[in-house]
Design a protein around this motif. Structure first.
Motif, mmCIF file in Angstrom:
data_model
loop_
_atom_site.group_PDB
_atom_site.id
_atom_site.type_symbol
_atom_site.label_atom_id
_atom_site.label_comp_id
_atom_site.label_asym_id
_atom_site.label_seq_id
_atom_site.Cartn_x
_atom_site.Cartn_y
_atom_site.Cartn_z
ATOM 1 N N THR A 133 69.457 -17.017 -8.615
ATOM 2 C CA THR A 133 70.469 -17.290 -9.629
ATOM 3 C C THR A 133 70.452 -18.789 -9.889
ATOM 4 O O THR A 133 69.949 -19.570 -9.077
ATOM 5 N N ASN A 134 70.992 -19.192 -11.026
ATOM 6 C CA ASN A 134 71.034 -20.624 -11.307
ATOM 7 C C ASN A 134 72.318 -20.984 -12.030
ATOM 8 O O ASN A 134 72.983 -20.129 -12.623
ATOM 9 N N THR A 135 72.674 -22.251 -11.969
ATOM 10 C CA THR A 135 73.871 -22.755 -12.612
ATOM 11 C C THR A 135 73.672 -24.242 -12.885
ATOM 12 O O THR A 135 72.582 -24.779 -12.682
ATOM 13 N N THR A 136 74.720 -24.916 -13.341
ATOM 14 C CA THR A 136 74.685 -26.362 -13.556
ATOM 15 C C THR A 136 75.947 -26.977 -12.963
ATOM 16 O O THR A 136 76.921 -26.286 -12.645
ATOM 17 N N HIS A 137 75.952 -28.292 -12.835
ATOM 18 C CA HIS A 137 77.153 -28.978 -12.373
ATOM 19 C C HIS A 137 78.314 -28.718 -13.328
ATOM 20 O O HIS A 137 79.456 -28.514 -12.890
ATOM 21 N N ALA A 138 78.036 -28.709 -14.636
ATOM 22 C CA ALA A 138 79.094 -28.460 -15.618
ATOM 23 C C ALA A 138 79.672 -27.053 -15.461
ATOM 24 O O ALA A 138 80.889 -26.851 -15.566
ATOM 25 N N ASP A 139 78.803 -26.080 -15.189
ATOM 26 C CA ASP A 139 79.278 -24.713 -14.982
ATOM 27 C C ASP A 139 80.188 -24.630 -13.759
ATOM 28 O O ASP A 139 81.201 -23.913 -13.775
ATOM 29 N N LEU A 140 79.839 -25.335 -12.686
ATOM 30 C CA LEU A 140 80.673 -25.319 -11.491
ATOM 31 C C LEU A 140 82.039 -25.938 -11.768
ATOM 32 O O LEU A 140 83.074 -25.453 -11.282
ATOM 33 N N LEU A 141 82.085 -27.003 -12.558
ATOM 34 C CA LEU A 141 83.362 -27.603 -12.928
ATOM 35 C C LEU A 141 84.197 -26.644 -13.779
ATOM 36 O O LEU A 141 85.414 -26.557 -13.609
ATOM 37 N N ASP A 142 83.554 -25.916 -14.664
ATOM 38 C CA ASP A 142 84.266 -24.923 -15.476
ATOM 39 C C ASP A 142 84.853 -23.828 -14.593
ATOM 40 O O ASP A 142 85.994 -23.392 -14.804
ATOM 41 N N ARG A 143 84.069 -23.361 -13.623
ATOM 42 C CA ARG A 143 84.573 -22.335 -12.700
ATOM 43 C C ARG A 143 85.755 -22.862 -11.903
ATOM 44 O O ARG A 143 86.758 -22.163 -11.697
ATOM 45 N N ALA A 144 85.663 -24.104 -11.443
ATOM 46 C CA ALA A 144 86.738 -24.689 -10.641
ATOM 47 C C ALA A 144 88.035 -24.802 -11.439
ATOM 48 O O ALA A 144 89.130 -24.629 -10.895
ATOM 49 N N SER A 145 87.915 -25.082 -12.725
ATOM 50 C CA SER A 145 89.115 -25.275 -13.557
ATOM 51 C C SER A 145 89.875 -23.976 -13.815
ATOM 52 O O SER A 145 91.005 -24.013 -14.323
ATOM 53 N N GLU A 146 89.294 -22.832 -13.487
ATOM 54 C CA GLU A 146 89.956 -21.552 -13.710
ATOM 55 C C GLU A 146 91.065 -21.284 -12.699
ATOM 56 O O GLU A 146 91.881 -20.381 -12.903
ATOM 57 N N TYR A 147 91.122 -22.065 -11.613
ATOM 58 C CA TYR A 147 92.100 -21.814 -10.549
ATOM 59 C C TYR A 147 93.281 -22.780 -10.688
ATOM 60 O O TYR A 147 93.093 -23.986 -10.840
ATOM 61 N N GLU A 148 94.502 -22.236 -10.627
ATOM 62 C CA GLU A 148 95.701 -23.056 -10.731
ATOM 63 C C GLU A 148 96.182 -23.551 -9.365
ATOM 64 O O GLU A 148 96.630 -24.690 -9.236
ATOM 65 N N ASN A 149 96.090 -22.712 -8.352
ATOM 66 C CA ASN A 149 96.534 -23.076 -7.007
ATOM 67 C C ASN A 149 95.503 -22.557 -6.002
ATOM 68 O O ASN A 149 95.753 -21.595 -5.282
#
Length: 290
Positions: A133-149
């Motif tokens: 599988t592959n991703t990017t640093h930007a994708d990881l930041l987008d995933r992280a922003s989905e969590y509120e707490n």
């Protein structure tokens, strides 16, 4: 089965899961990551000497190689364990090298297209499955922003050896060395505009670690062998820990939360601490809402 993504525009972070089947029963060192790394470099050299040399010489540690996971037998040989012929073993690789496409394609060529053998000193594995599988640093930041707490749980699957100062390594999954290590690795691989301005004091004051005492272990692991001037071999060991630890937040800004969660997700690709190419610092990460 091989899944070979072909997107090569821009740098990508790649995670490779390999299933291995042994030809026979044979011994491997208890610290098997060092042997696996050497075997992979040998396979790369057989198909692409330039990429093999690049991986070996790269200062970034852009290829992470896990230890073997599976069922092992006892061995009469000191500091060894036994590979069992009726078992399947798993190995994961993470590619964070800026030349990720070339490294990935060389791995596919070496372990899938040009034969399926991985030869260690005392025996041979066949590659049964190769999935990526592959991703990017930007994708990881987008995933992280989905969590509120968010709450982050890390499973340190192999000895994690984080050098703090003067070659002294930490023996506990403390929030500061864990995430400070990841800040450094992220900063060496991410585009300039995505790098974090987060220091040790911010991590110490914003993150709480909750280790599982029942899973906590300490280790001394072989990571290299060097030849001294007199011709004798010298074994290089690093000390570290394994186990499970949850990381939560206290009075942390949303930007700090996003950065720490993104760093945790990145750990699966780049590993944590030193000697990640030789079996150390292999982690799995689960992020959930508190």
């Amino acid at each position: 089965m091989a899944t070979t993504d072909v997107e090569t525009e821009g740098q990508r972070l790649r995670y490779i899961d390999i299933s291995l089947v042994p030809e026979s029963r044979f011994p491997v060192p208890k610290s098997d990551g060092y042997s696996l790394y050497g075997a992979i470099l040998d396979r790369l050299a057989a198909v692409d000497e330039t990429t093999s040399a690049h991986v070996h010489d790269a200062p970034l540690g852009g290829l992470r190689v896990s230890a073997l996971r599976g069922t092992f037998g006892e061995s009469d040989q000191r500091h060894h364990k036994t590979i069992l012929p009726d078992q399947t073993y798993n190995l994961t690789l993470g590619v964070t090298d800026p030349a990720d496409a070339e490294v990935f394609q060389a791995l596919v060529q070496a372990l899938v297209l040009d034969g399926d053998q991985l030869e260690l000193t005392n025996g041979t594995f066949h590659v049964h499955e190769f999935e990526s599988t592959n991703t990017t640093h930007a994708d990881l930041l987008d995933r992280a922003s989905e969590y509120e707490n968010p709450s982050v749980q890390m499973q340190f699957r192999s000895p994690t050896c984080i050098e703090e100062a003067n070659e002294v390594t930490t023996m506990f999954p403390h929030r500061v060395p864990v995430f400070n290590s990841l800040v450094g690795k992220w900063g060496k691989t991410a585009p300039q505009e995505l790098r974090f301005d987060i220091d040790r004091d911010t991590i110490a004051g914003s993150v709480i670690e909750k280790p599982d005492a029942r899973a906590y272990r300490t280790h001394s692991v072989l990571v290299n062998r060097v030849t001294k001037d007199n011709g004798e071999n010298r074994n290089i060991f690093r000390q570290g820990f394994s186990g499970v630890c949850e990381y939560a937040f206290k009075n942390a800004s949303s930007s700090v939360q996003n950065a720490v969660v993104a760093l945790a997700l990145f750990a699966e690709f780049g590993g944590i601490g030193s000697a990640v190419s030789r079996g150390c610092g292999d982690v799995t990460v689960e992020v959930s809402e508190r």
